[in-house]
Design a protein around this motif. Structure first.
Motif, PDB file in Angstrom:
ATOM      1  N   MET A 136       0.800  -1.199   0.336  1.00 28.63           N
ATOM      2  CA  MET A 136      -0.031  -0.173  -0.082  1.00 28.63           C
ATOM      3  C   MET A 136       0.803   1.125   0.027  1.00 28.63           C
ATOM      4  SD  MET A 136      -3.389   0.939   2.280  1.00 28.63           S
ATOM      5  CE  MET A 136      -2.619   0.861   3.838  1.00 28.63           C
ATOM      6  N   PHE A 137       1.794   1.212   0.800  1.00 32.99           N
ATOM      7  CA  PHE A 137       2.819   2.422   0.816  1.00 32.99           C
ATOM      8  C   PHE A 137       3.545   2.769  -0.535  1.00 32.99           C
ATOM      9  CE2 PHE A 137       2.861   0.737   5.336  1.00 32.99           C
ATOM     10  CZ  PHE A 137       1.899   1.735   5.732  1.00 32.99           C
ATOM     11  N   GLU A 138       3.741   1.752  -1.045  1.00 28.39           N
ATOM     12  CA  GLU A 138       4.361   1.913  -2.727  1.00 28.39           C
ATOM     13  C   GLU A 138       3.365   2.633  -3.745  1.00 28.39           C
ATOM     14  OE1 GLU A 138       7.238   2.199  -5.260  1.00 28.39           O
ATOM     15  OE2 GLU A 138       7.510   1.451  -3.298  1.00 28.39           O
ATOM     16  N   LEU A 139       2.202   2.114  -3.475  1.00 25.01           N
ATOM     17  CA  LEU A 139       1.184   2.760  -4.330  1.00 25.01           C
ATOM     18  C   LEU A 139       0.843   4.370  -3.733  1.00 25.01           C
ATOM     19  CD1 LEU A 139      -1.751   0.061  -4.396  1.00 25.01           C
ATOM     20  CD2 LEU A 139      -0.270   0.938  -6.157  1.00 25.01           C
ATOM     21  N   GLN A 140       0.899   4.474  -2.680  1.00 24.96           N
ATOM     22  CA  GLN A 140       0.848   6.092  -2.217  1.00 24.96           C
ATOM     23  C   GLN A 140       1.827   6.839  -2.683  1.00 24.96           C
ATOM     24  OE1 GLN A 140       0.326   5.152   1.841  1.00 24.96           O
ATOM     25  NE2 GLN A 140      -1.649   5.516   2.144  1.00 24.96           N
ATOM     26  N   LYS A 141       3.167   6.290  -2.657  1.00 23.53           N
ATOM     27  CA  LYS A 141       4.214   6.786  -3.290  1.00 23.53           C
ATOM     28  C   LYS A 141       4.138   7.325  -4.541  1.00 23.53           C
ATOM     29  CE  LYS A 141       8.271   4.876  -2.769  1.00 23.53           C
ATOM     30  NZ  LYS A 141       9.303   4.184  -2.399  1.00 23.53           N
ATOM     31  N   ARG A 142       3.805   6.317  -5.420  1.00 25.31           N
ATOM     32  CA  ARG A 142       3.617   6.418  -6.915  1.00 25.31           C
ATOM     33  C   ARG A 142       2.271   7.162  -7.336  1.00 25.31           C
ATOM     34  NH1 ARG A 142       6.812   2.722  -9.899  1.00 25.31           N
ATOM     35  NH2 ARG A 142       8.604   1.778  -8.367  1.00 25.31           N
ATOM     36  N   LEU A 143       1.426   7.117  -6.534  1.00 25.14           N
ATOM     37  CA  LEU A 143       0.156   7.842  -6.986  1.00 25.14           C
ATOM     38  C   LEU A 143      -0.358   8.826  -5.671  1.00 25.14           C
ATOM     39  CD1 LEU A 143      -1.888   4.680  -7.882  1.00 25.14           C
ATOM     40  CD2 LEU A 143      -0.720   6.324  -9.598  1.00 25.14           C
ATOM     41  N   PRO A 144       0.488   9.982  -5.629  1.00 26.25           N
ATOM     42  CA  PRO A 144       0.123  10.754  -4.548  1.00 26.25           C
ATOM     43  C   PRO A 144      -1.301  11.538  -4.603  1.00 26.25           C
ATOM     44  CG  PRO A 144       1.653  11.615  -5.984  1.00 26.25           C
ATOM     45  CD  PRO A 144       1.596  10.238  -6.556  1.00 26.25           C
ATOM     46  N   ASN A 145      -1.621  11.739  -5.664  1.00 28.16           N
ATOM     47  CA  ASN A 145      -2.863  12.531  -5.712  1.00 28.16           C
ATOM     48  C   ASN A 145      -4.209  11.442  -5.664  1.00 28.16           C
ATOM     49  OD1 ASN A 145      -1.455  14.974  -6.181  1.00 28.16           O
ATOM     50  ND2 ASN A 145      -1.216  14.313  -8.350  1.00 28.16           N
ATOM     51  N   TYR A 146      -4.089  10.114  -5.183  1.00 26.74           N
ATOM     52  CA  TYR A 146      -5.347   9.312  -5.059  1.00 26.74           C
ATOM     53  C   TYR A 146      -5.189   8.914  -3.606  1.00 26.74           C
ATOM     54  CZ  TYR A 146      -5.251   9.283 -10.276  1.00 26.74           C
ATOM     55  OH  TYR A 146      -5.016   9.666 -11.664  1.00 26.74           O
ATOM     56  N   GLU A 147      -6.557   8.577  -3.148  1.00 28.55           N
ATOM     57  CA  GLU A 147      -6.695   7.959  -1.875  1.00 28.55           C
ATOM     58  C   GLU A 147      -6.638   6.466  -2.105  1.00 28.55           C
ATOM     59  OE1 GLU A 147      -8.730   9.107   0.868  1.00 28.55           O
ATOM     60  OE2 GLU A 147      -9.180  11.223   0.385  1.00 28.55           O
ATOM     61  N   ILE A 148      -5.816   5.765  -1.256  1.00 27.67           N
ATOM     62  CA  ILE A 148      -5.533   4.673  -1.161  1.00 27.67           C
ATOM     63  C   ILE A 148      -5.422   4.245   0.275  1.00 27.67           C
ATOM     64  CG2 ILE A 148      -3.569   2.794  -1.389  1.00 27.67           C
ATOM     65  CD1 ILE A 148      -2.635   4.783  -3.541  1.00 27.67           C
ATOM     66  N   GLY A 149      -6.183   3.008   0.496  1.00 29.56           N
ATOM     67  CA  GLY A 149      -6.475   2.495   1.649  1.00 29.56           C
ATOM     68  C   GLY A 149      -7.113   1.175   1.644  1.00 29.56           C
ATOM     69  N   THR A 150      -7.637   0.489   2.762  1.00 32.72           N
ATOM     70  CA  THR A 150      -8.180  -0.574   3.239  1.00 32.72           C
ATOM     71  C   THR A 150      -9.624  -0.543   3.093  1.00 32.72           C
ATOM     72  OG1 THR A 150      -8.529  -0.105   5.320  1.00 32.72           O
ATOM     73  CG2 THR A 150      -6.183  -1.440   4.732  1.00 32.72           C
ATOM     74  N   VAL A 151     -10.224  -1.483   2.860  1.00 32.20           N
ATOM     75  CA  VAL A 151     -11.949  -1.303   2.715  1.00 32.20           C
ATOM     76  C   VAL A 151     -12.597  -0.560   4.059  1.00 32.20           C
ATOM     77  CG1 VAL A 151     -14.009  -2.775   2.884  1.00 32.20           C
ATOM     78  CG2 VAL A 151     -12.143  -3.308   1.329  1.00 32.20           C
ATOM     79  N   ASP A 152     -11.712  -0.778   5.329  1.00 30.17           N
ATOM     80  CA  ASP A 152     -12.270  -0.142   6.403  1.00 30.17           C
ATOM     81  C   ASP A 152     -12.191   1.270   6.576  1.00 30.17           C
ATOM     82  OD1 ASP A 152     -12.893  -2.765   7.753  1.00 30.17           O
ATOM     83  OD2 ASP A 152     -10.480  -3.096   7.729  1.00 30.17           O
ATOM     84  N   LYS A 153     -11.063   1.785   5.834  1.00 26.47           N
ATOM     85  CA  LYS A 153     -10.584   3.198   5.721  1.00 26.47           C
ATOM     86  C   LYS A 153     -11.715   3.931   5.131  1.00 26.47           C
ATOM     87  CE  LYS A 153      -7.603   6.619   3.857  1.00 26.47           C
ATOM     88  NZ  LYS A 153      -6.236   7.024   3.096  1.00 26.47           N
ATOM     89  N   PHE A 154     -12.395   3.207   3.792  1.00 24.37           N
ATOM     90  CA  PHE A 154     -13.131   3.925   2.881  1.00 24.37           C
ATOM     91  C   PHE A 154     -14.913   3.844   3.339  1.00 24.37           C
ATOM     92  CE2 PHE A 154      -9.416   3.877   0.493  1.00 24.37           C
ATOM     93  CZ  PHE A 154      -9.573   5.011   0.133  1.00 24.37           C
ATOM     94  N   GLN A 155     -15.011   2.912   4.379  1.00 21.46           N
ATOM     95  CA  GLN A 155     -16.303   2.897   5.002  1.00 21.46           C
ATOM     96  C   GLN A 155     -17.058   4.266   4.890  1.00 21.46           C
ATOM     97  OE1 GLN A 155     -16.461  -0.449   7.612  1.00 21.46           O
ATOM     98  NE2 GLN A 155     -18.779  -0.703   7.193  1.00 21.46           N
ATOM     99  N   GLY A 156     -18.110   4.386   4.400  1.00 20.62           N
ATOM    100  CA  GLY A 156     -19.072   5.534   4.388  1.00 20.62           C
ATOM    101  C   GLY A 156     -18.583   6.512   3.294  1.00 20.62           C
ATOM    102  N   GLN A 157     -17.564   6.324   2.372  1.00 19.13           N
ATOM    103  CA  GLN A 157     -17.105   7.278   1.641  1.00 19.13           C
ATOM    104  C   GLN A 157     -17.525   6.748   0.035  1.00 19.13           C
ATOM    105  OE1 GLN A 157     -13.165   8.803   1.867  1.00 19.13           O
ATOM    106  NE2 GLN A 157     -13.103   7.978   3.900  1.00 19.13           N
TER     107      GLN A 157
END
Length: 99
Positions: A1-22
């Motif tokens: 996940m951290f590699e994706l965040q580094k390579r795609l800084p303008n996108y929200e990246i996280g687990t299913v739990d993080k996006f609950q309600g969004q």
């Protein structure tokens, strides 16, 4: 996940739990395991219908499931395991697959 965040800084990246309600126009859901047997938390977590439903329901336009083809051929040993794997296999039946 951290590699994706580094390579795609303008996108929200996280687990299913993080996006609950969004919501998001596009959701990419990675199974992050090659086979059901390789899943560190077992089939219950890998094929959790609640987590899968949360992921799908957050996509406004497009839901992309990334995973090994082997994940759609689980070796189920009980009716409860079949019930867990069923939504994923059903998704495969209606999805447009790109290999």
């Amino acid at each position: 996940m951290f590699e994706l965040q580094k390579r795609l800084p303008n996108y929200e990246i996280g687990t299913v739990d993080k996006f609950q309600g969004q919501e998001s126009p596009i959701i990419i859901y990675s199974m992050a395991s090659s086979t059901p047997e390789d899943a560190p938390r077992g089939m219950d977590f890998l094929y959790s219908p609640n987590r899968f439903n949360v992921a799908i329901s957050r996509a406004r336009a497009l839901f992309i499931l990334v995973g090994s083809a082997r994940l759609f051929e689980p070796d189920c040993h009980s009716p409860s395991q079949m019930k867990l794997a069923n939504p994923f296999c059903g998704y495969l039946e209606v999805a447009k697959c790109v290999i």
